[in-house]
Motif scaffolding. Structure first.
Motif, PDB file in Angstrom:
ATOM      1  N   SER A 141       0.836  -1.194   0.000  1.00 49.50           N
ATOM      2  CA  SER A 141       0.000   0.000   0.000  1.00 49.50           C
ATOM      3  C   SER A 141       0.872   1.245   0.000  1.00 49.50           C
ATOM      4  O   SER A 141       2.007   1.219   0.470  1.00 49.50           O
ATOM      5  N   LYS A 142       0.316   2.328  -0.518  1.00 54.69           N
ATOM      6  CA  LYS A 142       1.039   3.594  -0.587  1.00 54.69           C
ATOM      7  C   LYS A 142       0.150   4.714  -0.075  1.00 54.69           C
ATOM      8  O   LYS A 142      -1.049   4.766  -0.395  1.00 54.69           O
ATOM      9  N   PHE A 143       0.740   5.620   0.713  1.00 57.20           N
ATOM     10  CA  PHE A 143       0.003   6.742   1.289  1.00 57.20           C
ATOM     11  C   PHE A 143       0.811   8.026   1.131  1.00 57.20           C
ATOM     12  O   PHE A 143       2.043   8.019   1.195  1.00 57.20           O
ATOM     13  N   SER A 144       0.104   9.124   0.937  1.00 52.90           N
ATOM     14  CA  SER A 144       0.750  10.428   0.848  1.00 52.90           C
ATOM     15  C   SER A 144       1.270  10.835   2.226  1.00 52.90           C
ATOM     16  O   SER A 144       0.875  10.248   3.243  1.00 52.90           O
ATOM     17  N   PRO A 145       2.128  11.840   2.292  1.00 56.65           N
ATOM     18  CA  PRO A 145       2.594  12.318   3.599  1.00 56.65           C
ATOM     19  C   PRO A 145       1.453  12.776   4.505  1.00 56.65           C
ATOM     20  O   PRO A 145       1.602  12.812   5.727  1.00 56.65           O
ATOM     21  N   GLN A 146       0.311  13.109   3.912  1.00 57.98           N
ATOM     22  CA  GLN A 146      -0.853  13.537   4.699  1.00 57.98           C
ATOM     23  C   GLN A 146      -1.748  12.363   5.092  1.00 57.98           C
ATOM     24  O   GLN A 146      -2.750  12.543   5.773  1.00 57.98           O
ATOM     25  N   GLY A 147      -1.389  11.138   4.653  1.00 55.88           N
ATOM     26  CA  GLY A 147      -2.149   9.959   5.025  1.00 55.88           C
ATOM     27  C   GLY A 147      -3.225   9.553   4.040  1.00 55.88           C
ATOM     28  O   GLY A 147      -4.040   8.675   4.336  1.00 55.88           O
ATOM     29  N   GLN A 148      -3.235  10.158   2.847  1.00 57.10           N
ATOM     30  CA  GLN A 148      -4.221   9.788   1.833  1.00 57.10           C
ATOM     31  C   GLN A 148      -3.770   8.530   1.113  1.00 57.10           C
ATOM     32  O   GLN A 148      -2.609   8.413   0.708  1.00 57.10           O
ATOM     33  N   ALA A 149      -4.681   7.570   0.937  1.00 55.74           N
ATOM     34  CA  ALA A 149      -4.353   6.342   0.221  1.00 55.74           C
ATOM     35  C   ALA A 149      -4.098   6.641  -1.249  1.00 55.74           C
ATOM     36  O   ALA A 149      -4.923   7.252  -1.926  1.00 55.74           O
ATOM     37  N   LEU A 150      -2.948   6.203  -1.755  1.00 53.06           N
ATOM     38  CA  LEU A 150      -2.569   6.397  -3.149  1.00 53.06           C
ATOM     39  C   LEU A 150      -2.556   5.075  -3.915  1.00 53.06           C
ATOM     40  O   LEU A 150      -2.273   5.057  -5.109  1.00 53.06           O
ATOM     41  N   SER A 151      -2.849   3.993  -3.227  1.00 52.67           N
ATOM     42  CA  SER A 151      -2.945   2.672  -3.847  1.00 52.67           C
ATOM     43  C   SER A 151      -4.414   2.277  -3.926  1.00 52.67           C
ATOM     44  O   SER A 151      -5.241   2.782  -3.174  1.00 52.67           O
ATOM     45  N   PRO A 152      -4.750   1.355  -4.836  1.00 55.23           N
ATOM     46  CA  PRO A 152      -6.159   0.940  -4.962  1.00 55.23           C
ATOM     47  C   PRO A 152      -6.637   0.159  -3.748  1.00 55.23           C
ATOM     48  O   PRO A 152      -5.848  -0.190  -2.858  1.00 55.23           O
ATOM     49  N   ALA A 153      -7.929  -0.155  -3.741  1.00 49.45           N
ATOM     50  CA  ALA A 153      -8.543  -0.826  -2.589  1.00 49.45           C
ATOM     51  C   ALA A 153      -7.931  -2.190  -2.320  1.00 49.45           C
ATOM     52  O   ALA A 153      -7.962  -2.674  -1.184  1.00 49.45           O
ATOM     53  N   SER A 154      -7.365  -2.816  -3.326  1.00 46.49           N
ATOM     54  CA  SER A 154      -6.697  -4.111  -3.145  1.00 46.49           C
ATOM     55  C   SER A 154      -5.191  -3.964  -3.011  1.00 46.49           C
ATOM     56  O   SER A 154      -4.471  -4.968  -2.967  1.00 46.49           O
ATOM     57  N   GLY A 155      -4.685  -2.741  -2.942  1.00 45.12           N
ATOM     58  CA  GLY A 155      -3.252  -2.511  -2.892  1.00 45.12           C
ATOM     59  C   GLY A 155      -2.623  -2.719  -4.257  1.00 45.12           C
ATOM     60  O   GLY A 155      -3.291  -3.051  -5.232  1.00 45.12           O
ATOM     61  N   PHE A 156      -1.303  -2.488  -4.336  1.00 47.00           N
ATOM     62  CA  PHE A 156      -0.558  -2.796  -5.550  1.00 47.00           C
ATOM     63  C   PHE A 156      -0.118  -4.255  -5.466  1.00 47.00           C
ATOM     64  O   PHE A 156       0.528  -4.663  -4.501  1.00 47.00           O
ATOM     65  N   THR A 157      -0.457  -5.032  -6.484  1.00 46.02           N
ATOM     66  CA  THR A 157      -0.154  -6.467  -6.456  1.00 46.02           C
ATOM     67  C   THR A 157       0.832  -6.881  -7.540  1.00 46.02           C
ATOM     68  O   THR A 157       1.228  -8.048  -7.599  1.00 46.02           O
ATOM     69  N   ARG A 158       1.231  -5.976  -8.408  1.00 42.14           N
ATOM     70  CA  ARG A 158       2.169  -6.348  -9.465  1.00 42.14           C
ATOM     71  C   ARG A 158       3.522  -6.736  -8.871  1.00 42.14           C
ATOM     72  O   ARG A 158       3.898  -6.274  -7.798  1.00 42.14           O
ATOM     73  N   GLY A 159       4.225  -7.573  -9.602  1.00 44.19           N
ATOM     74  CA  GLY A 159       5.535  -8.006  -9.129  1.00 44.19           C
ATOM     75  C   GLY A 159       5.488  -9.297  -8.349  1.00 44.19           C
ATOM     76  O   GLY A 159       6.439  -9.622  -7.642  1.00 44.19           O
ATOM     77  N   ALA A 160       4.378 -10.046  -8.477  1.00 37.73           N
ATOM     78  CA  ALA A 160       4.254 -11.368  -7.846  1.00 37.73           C
ATOM     79  C   ALA A 160       4.580 -11.322  -6.356  1.00 37.73           C
ATOM     80  O   ALA A 160       5.340 -12.131  -5.840  1.00 37.73           O
ATOM     81  N   MET A 161       3.980 -10.368  -5.653  1.00 35.12           N
ATOM     82  CA  MET A 161       4.203 -10.268  -4.216  1.00 35.12           C
ATOM     83  C   MET A 161       3.624 -11.497  -3.520  1.00 35.12           C
ATOM     84  O   MET A 161       2.549 -11.981  -3.877  1.00 35.12           O
ATOM     85  N   ASP A 162       4.343 -12.001  -2.502  1.00 32.48           N
ATOM     86  CA  ASP A 162       3.963 -13.263  -1.879  1.00 32.48           C
ATOM     87  C   ASP A 162       4.398 -13.265  -0.420  1.00 32.48           C
ATOM     88  O   ASP A 162       5.533 -13.552  -0.104  1.00 32.48           O
ATOM     89  N   TRP A 163       3.487 -12.897   0.468  1.00 36.53           N
ATOM     90  CA  TRP A 163       3.774 -12.720   1.900  1.00 36.53           C
ATOM     91  C   TRP A 163       4.951 -11.740   2.074  1.00 36.53           C
ATOM     92  O   TRP A 163       6.003 -12.082   2.606  1.00 36.53           O
ATOM     93  N   PRO A 164       4.778 -10.475   1.629  1.00 34.38           N
ATOM     94  CA  PRO A 164       5.879  -9.510   1.713  1.00 34.38           C
ATOM     95  C   PRO A 164       6.184  -9.102   3.148  1.00 34.38           C
ATOM     96  O   PRO A 164       5.283  -8.970   3.974  1.00 34.38           O
ATOM     97  N   GLN A 165       7.461  -8.885   3.385  1.00 31.64           N
ATOM     98  CA  GLN A 165       7.918  -8.530   4.740  1.00 31.64           C
ATOM     99  C   GLN A 165       8.673  -7.197   4.702  1.00 31.64           C
ATOM    100  O   GLN A 165       8.077  -6.163   4.437  1.00 31.64           O
ATOM    101  N   GLY A 166       9.976  -7.210   4.973  1.00 27.88           N
ATOM    102  CA  GLY A 166      10.719  -5.962   5.064  1.00 27.88           C
ATOM    103  C   GLY A 166      10.794  -5.204   3.744  1.00 27.88           C
ATOM    104  O   GLY A 166      10.720  -5.792   2.661  1.00 27.88           O
TER     105      GLY A 166
END
Length: 205
Positions: free
Chosen positions: A67-92
């Motif tokens: 997920s991505k948020f502006s410095p003011q806390g506004q969501a900049l990612s879609p409701a399902s988050g960004f999923t490109r790049g074959a993310m799979d239980w992402p951590q650090g």
């Protein structure tokens, strides 16, 4: 089930806006968070959840986004988050010196990178360690902790290995990484346990 909240505190410890930040696909976040060069906040959605019946199978959260948020806390990612790049239980996560966003994928032994912070250019890179937990840029190379393999990968900014993974008797289930002003990389070792991604921990501690 996993939390869908992000908290932003002022320097005096007060909660900004009086409430947590929501939206943007937040899904059981907890391990990965980074600030990009524009001040935006990125969060890795590991999808924390208790085993059923604590969190029933039909309510298990996704484990495949950031997920991505502006410095003011506004969501900049879609409701399902960004999923490109074959993310799979992402951590650090980290932001490298060129402004690319990196996330360690625990379940697929890979990294997801958004070059320049652009999800449309997402790449997935096999990293050569098992259960990558964290990634940092020390100004010369990327370092990735491999929790299950008790090893540290060293990569260039394109994700190419610079040497064989670092191992040894004192590299023992490494977790968090940090760099100092001289480029030294500091490694925190668990020494006991691995992560449930997706299986339960295999350690005995």
């Amino acid at each position: 089930c996993g939390s869908k909240y992000l908290f932003r505190f002022a320097p005096d410890g007060k909660l900004r806006g009086g409430r947590p930040i929501t939206g943007g696909g937040l899904s059981g976040a907890g391990y990965g968070i980074t600030r990009d060069h524009g001040g935006n906040i990125w969060v890795a959605n590991f999808g924390f959840a208790a085993p059923a019946p604590g969190c029933p199978a039909n309510l298990q959260p996704p484990h495949n986004s950031m997920s991505k948020f502006s410095p003011q806390g506004q969501a900049l990612s879609p409701a399902s988050g960004f999923t490109r790049g074959a993310m799979d239980w992402p951590q650090g996560m980290t932001t490298d010196r060129n402004g690319s966003i990196w996330a360690a994928n625990c379940a697929s032994n890979s990294l997801t990178v958004y070059p320049g912070g652009d999800p449309s250019r997402a790449r997935n890179i096999k990293v050569g360690v098992e259960q990558p937990f964290h990634v940092v840029d020390n100004g010369r190379a990327l370092f990735v902790s491999g929790l299950e393999s008790s090893s540290i990968a060293m990569l260039d900014l394109d994700g190419r290995p610079l040497r064989a993974p670092i191992t040894g008797p004192h590299v023992d289930n490494p977790l968090g990484l940090a760099t100092d002003a001289r480029g030294n990389v500091w490694i925190a070792n668990s020494g006991v346990i691995t992560m449930p991604c997706p299986d339960r921990p295999t350690g005995t501690g």
